[in-house]
Motif scaffolding. Structure first.
Motif, PDB file in Angstrom:
ATOM      1  N   MET A   1       0.851  -1.186   0.000  1.00 44.10           N
ATOM      2  CA  MET A   1       0.000   0.000   0.000  1.00 44.10           C
ATOM      3  C   MET A   1       0.886   1.235   0.000  1.00 44.10           C
ATOM      4  O   MET A   1       1.754   1.381   0.868  1.00 44.10           O
ATOM      5  CB  MET A   1      -0.909  -0.012   1.239  1.00 44.10           C
TER       6      MET A   1
ATOM      7  N   ILE B   1      -4.669   3.789   5.897  1.00 42.87           N
ATOM      8  CA  ILE B   1      -5.099   4.866   5.012  1.00 42.87           C
ATOM      9  C   ILE B   1      -3.891   5.402   4.262  1.00 42.87           C
ATOM     10  O   ILE B   1      -2.862   5.727   4.864  1.00 42.87           O
ATOM     11  CB  ILE B   1      -5.760   6.006   5.815  1.00 42.87           C
TER      12      ILE B   1
ATOM     13  N   GLU C   1      -6.468   8.974  -0.278  1.00 39.10           N
ATOM     14  CA  GLU C   1      -7.917   8.852  -0.152  1.00 39.10           C
ATOM     15  C   GLU C   1      -8.359   7.390  -0.043  1.00 39.10           C
ATOM     16  O   GLU C   1      -9.560   7.110  -0.021  1.00 39.10           O
ATOM     17  CB  GLU C   1      -8.602   9.502  -1.365  1.00 39.10           C
ATOM     18  N   THR C   2      -7.408   6.473   0.015  1.00 39.30           N
ATOM     19  CA  THR C   2      -7.728   5.049   0.024  1.00 39.30           C
ATOM     20  C   THR C   2      -7.624   4.478   1.432  1.00 39.30           C
ATOM     21  O   THR C   2      -6.634   4.706   2.122  1.00 39.30           O
ATOM     22  CB  THR C   2      -6.779   4.279  -0.913  1.00 39.30           C
ATOM     23  N   ALA C   3      -8.651   3.724   1.834  1.00 40.51           N
ATOM     24  CA  ALA C   3      -8.666   3.147   3.181  1.00 40.51           C
ATOM     25  C   ALA C   3      -9.013   1.667   3.119  1.00 40.51           C
ATOM     26  O   ALA C   3      -9.923   1.256   2.393  1.00 40.51           O
ATOM     27  CB  ALA C   3      -9.670   3.872   4.071  1.00 40.51           C
ATOM     28  N   VAL C   4      -8.278   0.869   3.879  1.00 36.96           N
ATOM     29  CA  VAL C   4      -8.541  -0.561   4.021  1.00 36.96           C
ATOM     30  C   VAL C   4      -8.704  -0.857   5.504  1.00 36.96           C
ATOM     31  O   VAL C   4      -7.896  -0.403   6.324  1.00 36.96           O
ATOM     32  CB  VAL C   4      -7.391  -1.412   3.446  1.00 36.96           C
TER      33      VAL C   4
ATOM     34  N   ASP D   1     -12.559   1.683   1.373  1.00 40.17           N
ATOM     35  CA  ASP D   1     -12.566   1.138   0.013  1.00 40.17           C
ATOM     36  C   ASP D   1     -12.634  -0.375   0.042  1.00 40.17           C
ATOM     37  O   ASP D   1     -13.180  -0.996  -0.883  1.00 40.17           O
ATOM     38  CB  ASP D   1     -11.307   1.593  -0.731  1.00 40.17           C
TER      39      ASP D   1
ATOM     40  N   LYS E   1     -16.915   0.142   0.162  1.00 45.60           N
ATOM     41  CA  LYS E   1     -17.023  -0.006  -1.288  1.00 45.60           C
ATOM     42  C   LYS E   1     -16.852  -1.448  -1.758  1.00 45.60           C
ATOM     43  O   LYS E   1     -17.315  -1.817  -2.834  1.00 45.60           O
ATOM     44  CB  LYS E   1     -16.018   0.911  -1.977  1.00 45.60           C
TER      45      LYS E   1
ATOM     46  N   LEU F   1      -6.984  -1.725  -5.489  1.00 41.28           N
ATOM     47  CA  LEU F   1      -7.553  -0.607  -4.744  1.00 41.28           C
ATOM     48  C   LEU F   1      -7.492   0.660  -5.593  1.00 41.28           C
ATOM     49  O   LEU F   1      -6.588   0.818  -6.417  1.00 41.28           O
ATOM     50  CB  LEU F   1      -6.789  -0.392  -3.437  1.00 41.28           C
ATOM     51  N   PRO F   2      -8.399   1.594  -5.384  1.00 43.08           N
ATOM     52  CA  PRO F   2      -8.338   2.850  -6.133  1.00 43.08           C
ATOM     53  C   PRO F   2      -7.080   3.624  -5.765  1.00 43.08           C
ATOM     54  O   PRO F   2      -6.605   3.571  -4.629  1.00 43.08           O
ATOM     55  CB  PRO F   2      -9.593   3.606  -5.671  1.00 43.08           C
ATOM     56  N   GLY F   3      -6.524   4.329  -6.739  1.00 38.43           N
ATOM     57  CA  GLY F   3      -5.340   5.145  -6.457  1.00 38.43           C
ATOM     58  C   GLY F   3      -4.069   4.349  -6.394  1.00 38.43           C
ATOM     59  O   GLY F   3      -3.043   4.867  -5.983  1.00 38.43           O
TER      60      GLY F   3
END
Length: 257
Positions: free
Chosen positions: A1, A136, A139-142, A162, A212, A255-257
């Protein structure tokens, strides 16, 4: 990440799992242990020792609950002959300080590069120090639930993620699992039922938290004849209609981003 290689938990097979993804053990940037059940930290010592024999020479951050440092100390004691020998005979650096252990507590927060990490105490009796994680990057969070029974605070903790990776249990499969164990103690079934989250409840949580995508892991039962992917999906789909991943070794989720 965000360019960081983070290993969450190190149960049996963790080292091989990392290497099977084409990642050298010396390339791990952080290890987090969510709680002290063997399937979450049994291979931490062997993984670190193997990384050391493969060239690890700088401290590797390890975050885990109280008691993890004692595990590491006892592992070093058990391996003292080999470790001392390799230091003398092969010129390897001292192994003990290479695990830079930091204690994981409720509300813990840290930053690794561009990744922010927060912890939430979950509900996994009788273990008190057991945690969920939110990672995080931009803007991406897991969010990873860890092992937990249904927890009201998880909804806010997972809000808008996300990807939510959550453990799951088929209640009907618990008795079938116990039946396959010779002379089981009734406390085992009681532990499983009170310490894990029914799959339908995981779906409800994902829907309520507005995540999401949802991925299931730590299946109870896993691989038991008579219980398959359709059973998990049917339970989760009672409440969740979004993207669903049934976790398997080697799975990669974009993941996005």
């Amino acid at each position: 990440m965000a360019g960081q290689t983070i290993l969450v938990d190190a149960g049996l097979g963790a080292a091989m799992g990392v290497c099977d993804q084409g990642i050298a053990l010396t390339e791990i940037d952080l290890i987090i242990v969510t709680h002290l059940h063997s399937d979450h930290y049994l291979e931490l010592g062997p993984l670190l020792h193997t990384a050391w024999t493969c060239g690890l020479a700088k401290p590797l951050p390890v975050i885990g609950p109280p008691g993890l440092e004692a595990y590491w100390r006892h592992f070093l004691d058990a391996m003292a002959f080999d470790v001392d020998l390799r230091q003398r005979d092969e010129g390897r650096p001292p192994l003990a300080p290479l695990a830079a252990i930091e204690e994981l507590t409720d509300g813990f927060e840290t930053v690794l590069g561009d990744v922010r990490i927060a912890a939430l105490r979950n509900d996994h009796p009788p273990i008190e120090d057991s945690f969920a994680l939110r990672l995080i990057a931009g803007e991406t969070a897991v969010v990873l639930s860890g092992d937990t029974a249904p927890l009201p605070a998880m909804e806010a903790f997972a809000r808008g993620a996300d990807l939510l990776v959550h453990e799951a249990m088929l209640v009907d499969g618990v008795a079938a699992t116990i039946a396959r164990i010779p002379d089981p103690d009734p406390r085992l079934e009681q532990h499983i039922l009170r310490s894990h989250t029914p799959a339908a409840e995981v779906g409800r949580l994902a829907q309520a938290a507005g995540v999401k995508a949802l991925a299931l892991n730590h299946f109870v039962p896993d691989g038991l004849p008579g219980f398959g992917e359709d059973d998990w999906a049917r339970e989760v789909r009672k409440h969740w209609d979004g993207p669903l991943h049934l976790g398997r070794d080697g799975m990669r989720i974009a993941l996005p981003g």
